[in-house]
Design a protein around this motif. Sequence first.
Motif, PDB file in Angstrom:
ATOM      1  N   VAL A   1      58.921  55.926 -13.322  1.00  0.00           N
ATOM      2  CA  VAL A   1      59.138  55.719 -12.001  1.00  0.00           C
ATOM      3  C   VAL A   1      60.098  54.666 -11.983  1.00  0.00           C
ATOM      4  O   VAL A   1      59.946  53.455 -12.289  1.00  0.00           O
TER       5      VAL A   1
ATOM      6  N   ALA B   1      62.414  52.225  -9.119  1.00  0.00           N
ATOM      7  CA  ALA B   1      62.789  51.798  -7.982  1.00  0.00           C
ATOM      8  C   ALA B   1      64.021  51.050  -8.024  1.00  0.00           C
ATOM      9  O   ALA B   1      64.108  49.763  -8.101  1.00  0.00           O
TER      10      ALA B   1
ATOM     11  N   MET C   1      60.233  48.583  -3.151  1.00  0.00           N
ATOM     12  CA  MET C   1      59.648  48.546  -4.256  1.00  0.00           C
ATOM     13  C   MET C   1      58.179  48.757  -4.667  1.00  0.00           C
ATOM     14  O   MET C   1      57.791  49.853  -5.204  1.00  0.00           O
TER      15      MET C   1
ATOM     16  N   THR D   1      57.097  52.305  -3.674  1.00  0.00           N
ATOM     17  CA  THR D   1      57.587  53.287  -4.566  1.00  0.00           C
ATOM     18  C   THR D   1      56.482  53.427  -5.723  1.00  0.00           C
ATOM     19  O   THR D   1      56.067  54.389  -6.069  1.00  0.00           O
ATOM     20  N   PHE D   2      56.043  52.242  -6.143  1.00  0.00           N
ATOM     21  CA  PHE D   2      55.027  52.235  -7.233  1.00  0.00           C
ATOM     22  C   PHE D   2      53.656  52.681  -6.986  1.00  0.00           C
ATOM     23  O   PHE D   2      52.963  53.328  -7.601  1.00  0.00           O
TER      24      PHE D   2
ATOM     25  N   ILE E   1      50.544  54.549  -9.351  1.00  0.00           N
ATOM     26  CA  ILE E   1      49.586  53.548 -10.227  1.00  0.00           C
ATOM     27  C   ILE E   1      48.381  54.030 -10.630  1.00  0.00           C
ATOM     28  O   ILE E   1      47.896  54.157 -11.730  1.00  0.00           O
TER      29      ILE E   1
ATOM     30  N   LEU F   1      56.615  51.953 -15.200  1.00  0.00           N
ATOM     31  CA  LEU F   1      57.259  51.752 -13.787  1.00  0.00           C
ATOM     32  C   LEU F   1      58.337  50.799 -14.048  1.00  0.00           C
ATOM     33  O   LEU F   1      58.216  49.844 -14.862  1.00  0.00           O
TER      34      LEU F   1
ATOM     35  N   GLY G   1      61.217  48.504 -12.376  1.00  0.00           N
ATOM     36  CA  GLY G   1      62.079  47.629 -10.985  1.00  0.00           C
ATOM     37  C   GLY G   1      63.204  47.114 -11.504  1.00  0.00           C
ATOM     38  O   GLY G   1      63.554  46.492 -12.733  1.00  0.00           O
TER      39      GLY G   1
ATOM     40  N   CYS H   1      57.199  42.254 -10.271  1.00  0.00           N
ATOM     41  CA  CYS H   1      57.054  43.163 -11.654  1.00  0.00           C
ATOM     42  C   CYS H   1      56.419  42.304 -12.600  1.00  0.00           C
ATOM     43  O   CYS H   1      55.532  42.998 -13.325  1.00  0.00           O
TER      44      CYS H   1
ATOM     45  N   LEU I   1      52.699  42.587 -11.580  1.00  0.00           N
ATOM     46  CA  LEU I   1      52.411  43.884 -11.809  1.00  0.00           C
ATOM     47  C   LEU I   1      52.039  44.174 -13.502  1.00  0.00           C
ATOM     48  O   LEU I   1      51.020  44.974 -13.783  1.00  0.00           O
TER      49      LEU I   1
ATOM     50  N   VAL J   1      55.211  48.300 -17.491  1.00  0.00           N
ATOM     51  CA  VAL J   1      56.209  47.804 -16.430  1.00  0.00           C
ATOM     52  C   VAL J   1      57.314  47.251 -16.966  1.00  0.00           C
ATOM     53  O   VAL J   1      57.415  46.211 -17.892  1.00  0.00           O
TER      54      VAL J   1
END
Length: 273
Positions: free
Chosen positions: A97, A99, A129, A132-133, A137, A148, A150, A177, A180, A191
Amino acid sequence: MPSPTDPSAAPARADAPLAFITGASSGLGQALAARYAQQGWRLALVARRGEVLTDWRRAQGLDAGQCHIYAADVAQPESIRSAAQACLAEQGLPDVVIASAGISHGIDTATWEDLEAMHSIWRTNNLGMAATFIPFIAPMRARGSGTLVGIGSVAGVRGLPGHAGYCASKAAAIAYCESLRGDLRGSGVAVVTINPGFVRTAMTAKNPFSMPFLIEADAFAARAVRAIAAQRSHVVIPWQMAWVARLLRVLPNWLFDRALAGRGRKPRQGEPS
């Protein structure tokens, strides 16, 4: 870049990996979509301008089975959430994914009216962003895999005159990010933070200042896709800008301020370039 009829642009299999990409109607998002299509991935592409994506899909010779289009605005959380849920229902859980959706324009920090412009930047570049995630998750955690991605910016390293909204948004994206990544440590979900330098797109075309180490969007995408596949936690593209970023971090304020004195500023929203 291979054409749709080039043998190197392999058609996607039904079991091919899936990439969900926002901001895919132009710039970095579109370049990343093209790169993944060439590698035979299935695509879930998101942008406000769905008709532009439809035209691009047709020009690339991609069918709806390989490339689904979702018209959504990442600045509207329910809009991007609906797109993500539709992707999960129609195509399954993505492997990657990205973003990529983002906006940039100059800000006059002494002008009250520019607060709304700043809010617009943050709503797209930061809340967009996260929105979007979030839908992916929990299912990625349950599967034990996924990436993921970014899209930050070297502009997030230090604040540049006239760029308060954009620089602040990208600094926040980088920190988000990183947070995360810590939250998902040990879950199997990676990530990746990608910080572009100057890439030739419609966004950078309006910059009234020199852009060292400027690269083409397809060159950026090729390097980014390799970094994503390697699940690198943080990468600067092109590599020369990584050294620029390191230098910016350690420059004392007086030297940093002197170096940027007289530098051109990005036009404000609605201002001619």
